[in-house]
Design an enzyme around this catalytic site. Structure first.
Site, short mmCIF file in Angstrom:
data_model
loop_
_atom_site.label_atom_id
_atom_site.label_comp_id
_atom_site.label_asym_id
_atom_site.label_seq_id
_atom_site.Cartn_x
_atom_site.Cartn_y
_atom_site.Cartn_z
N GLN A 102 -59.52 -95.80 126.47
CA GLN A 102 -60.88 -95.83 127.00
C GLN A 102 -60.88 -96.59 128.32
O GLN A 102 -60.29 -97.68 128.42
CB GLN A 102 -61.83 -96.51 126.02
CG GLN A 102 -63.29 -96.30 126.43
CD GLN A 102 -64.28 -97.01 125.55
OE1 GLN A 102 -64.17 -98.22 125.37
NE2 GLN A 102 -65.23 -96.30 125.00
N TYR A 172 -72.60 -100.31 129.68
CA TYR A 172 -71.64 -100.39 130.79
C TYR A 172 -72.03 -99.40 131.89
O TYR A 172 -72.96 -98.60 131.72
CB TYR A 172 -70.21 -100.20 130.27
CG TYR A 172 -69.82 -101.36 129.40
CD1 TYR A 172 -69.64 -102.62 129.96
CD2 TYR A 172 -69.71 -101.24 128.02
CE1 TYR A 172 -69.35 -103.72 129.16
CE2 TYR A 172 -69.41 -102.33 127.22
CZ TYR A 172 -69.23 -103.57 127.80
OH TYR A 172 -68.96 -104.66 127.02
N ARG A 220 -67.32 -91.17 125.87
CA ARG A 220 -68.08 -91.91 124.85
C ARG A 220 -69.50 -92.01 125.36
O ARG A 220 -69.79 -92.72 126.33
CB ARG A 220 -67.50 -93.28 124.59
CG ARG A 220 -68.34 -94.01 123.56
CD ARG A 220 -67.57 -95.04 122.82
NE ARG A 220 -67.39 -94.64 121.44
CZ ARG A 220 -67.36 -95.51 120.43
NH1 ARG A 220 -67.45 -96.78 120.65
NH2 ARG A 220 -67.21 -95.09 119.20
C1 LIG Z 1 -64.76 -105.95 117.77
C2 LIG Z 1 -65.37 -104.69 118.36
C3 LIG Z 1 -65.03 -104.31 119.64
C4 LIG Z 1 -65.56 -103.13 120.20
N1 LIG Z 1 -65.14 -102.72 121.45
C5 LIG Z 1 -65.52 -101.52 121.93
C6 LIG Z 1 -64.95 -100.96 123.11
O1 LIG Z 1 -64.03 -101.50 123.71
N2 LIG Z 1 -65.46 -99.77 123.54
C7 LIG Z 1 -66.44 -99.09 122.86
O2 LIG Z 1 -66.86 -98.01 123.29
N3 LIG Z 1 -66.95 -99.58 121.71
C8 LIG Z 1 -66.50 -100.73 121.22
N4 LIG Z 1 -66.98 -101.19 120.01
C9 LIG Z 1 -67.93 -100.36 119.26
C10 LIG Z 1 -67.24 -99.52 118.21
O3 LIG Z 1 -66.29 -98.61 118.78
C11 LIG Z 1 -68.27 -98.72 117.40
O4 LIG Z 1 -68.95 -97.85 118.28
C12 LIG Z 1 -69.29 -99.62 116.71
O5 LIG Z 1 -68.67 -100.76 116.15
C13 LIG Z 1 -70.05 -98.88 115.62
O6 LIG Z 1 -69.19 -98.39 114.65
P1 LIG Z 1 -69.03 -99.10 113.21
O7 LIG Z 1 -70.38 -99.14 112.59
O8 LIG Z 1 -68.06 -98.23 112.47
O9 LIG Z 1 -68.48 -100.48 113.43
C14 LIG Z 1 -66.46 -102.35 119.45
C15 LIG Z 1 -66.81 -102.75 118.15
C16 LIG Z 1 -66.25 -103.88 117.60
C17 LIG Z 1 -66.60 -104.25 116.18
#
Ligand SMILES: Cc1cc2nc3c(=O)[nH]c(=O)nc-3n(C[C@H](O)[C@H](O)[C@H](O)COP(=O)(O)O)c2cc1C
Length: 340
Positions: A102, A172, A220
């Protein structure tokens, strides 16, 4: 043997993934000198061990120093990043996963505290915690920015990754362009959704030109701002209809995959009570595009994953928090699917 969609392969652009499970991008905040450390490499090895993750997406890496999102973020902004990325690509491939990096620019969410550059954004609306008023990117600077994204994508390609994912979610820069709450421009990058998605389409075309037709370009997409459930119910924001239109525009520009998530206010859909919080909009996007659609957001169980795929809400499903907590998450989803 189960004949579930979840266990079936899927073509994304020129590549085929073994199954429908995605490791979504997750910032580790653990880069040292903005490079991958052995600890971070081991983390990715552990999360994809056993071949249960069809598509792994590496945490967002910054394409340009002024667009760094936070300390500990990894750089893909110069060629010195390539050897570390190559080690990581090899780890994924050994584990049987196809992999994307990404790539991001934090725009108005960045801070001079850790970039030492002035803050720039889609518009001049404050988004970072320190209250820095961003200077809107000039049209000339946006051209350079598209080149920076393309150069970053080329580094991922040289390192052996199948493709990249543009970060246009969670506030972002590219999500700032999409949202009327952050983009108050009067030029051809502001106003209509076609204008607000113009930078996306220019970046996609620039990457296609430098990396060729077989390189996978995912987006994304923070497909709506959900402000009605968010901090200011009176404010407007990116509507789901505009999010669908942005997905179509990205496909027309050459994107191979839309990965649906939250908009300007982050990864959550505030006030939403249930699980699988973005499947209503991923469903609409899947109806509007011909390329595959992935979805994340409060998806944890095998029955949720299978229902999303069977109901045509998405072609791929990802779990971030669940996989972070349990490295066997994908293996368990596959086992439960096989036993169902
Ligand atoms: C620790 C952490 C770091 C994340 N870093 C990113 C990232 O670098 N880029 C991104 O698009 N989303 C990032 N996210 C969002 C996740 O990819 C995801 O969209 C979000 O956690 C919702 O999914 P979930 O309910 O399965 O956790 C991050 C989420 C977590 C928990």
């Amino acid at each position: 043997m189960s004949d579930s969609i979840l266990l079936s392969p899927l073509q994304i652009g020129s590549i085929t993934v073994n199954n429908r499970l995605v490791m979504p991008p997750m910032a580790t905040f653990k880069g040292e000198d903005d490079r991958f450390t052995e600890e971070v490499l081991q983390y990715y090895k552990e999360k994809t061990d056993g071949g249960a993750i069809g598509l792994a997406i590496v945490e967002h890496c910054y394409v340009s120093p002024e667009g760094k999102a936070h300390p500990g973020q990894i750089s893909i902004s110069e060629d010195g990043a390539i050897p570390g990325l190559k080690t990581l690509a090899d780890i994924f491939h050994k584990n049987g996963s196809k992999a994307l990096v990404q790539i991001s620019h934090a725009g108005a969410k960045s801070s001079p505290k850790f970039t030492e550059f002035p803050v720039k954004g889609a518009g001049n609306i404050v988004l970072n915690r320190d209250g820095d008023v961003p200077e809107p990117f000039t049209k000339e600077e946006l051209k350079t920015l598209a080149e920076r994204f393309a150069a970053a994508a080329l580094r991922a390609q040289k390192a052996g990754f199948e493709g990249i994912e543009l970060h246009s979610a969670h506030g972002y820069l590219l999500s700032q362009f999409l949202s009327p709450l952050a983009n108050n421009r009067n030029d051809e990058y502001g106003g209509t959704i076609e204008n607000r998605a113009r930078l996306h389409t220019e970046i996609i075309k620039a990457i296609r030109e430098s990396c060729g037709k077989d390189f996978v370009i995912a987006v994304r997409l923070g497909a709506a701002d959900y402000v009605k459930d968010g901090p200011d119910p009176a404010a407007g924001g990116l509507t789901p209809e505009e999010g669908v239109r942005a997905a179509v525009l990205c496909e027309e520009a050459g994107a191979d995959l839309i990965d649906v998530s939250g908009g300007l206010y982050g990864t959550e859909r505030k006030g939403y009570p249930g699980t699988a919080m973005f499947t209503d909009i991923s469903h609409k996007i899947k109806e509007a595009v011909t390329i595959p659609v992935a979805v994340v957001g409060r998806i944890t169980t095998a029955s949720q994953c299978n229902a999303i795929l069977n109901d045509g809400d998405a072609d791929l499903v990802g779990a971030a928090a669940a996989l972070l907590k349990d490295s066997d998450w994908a293996k368990n989803i596959i086992r439960e699917t096989l036993n169902s």
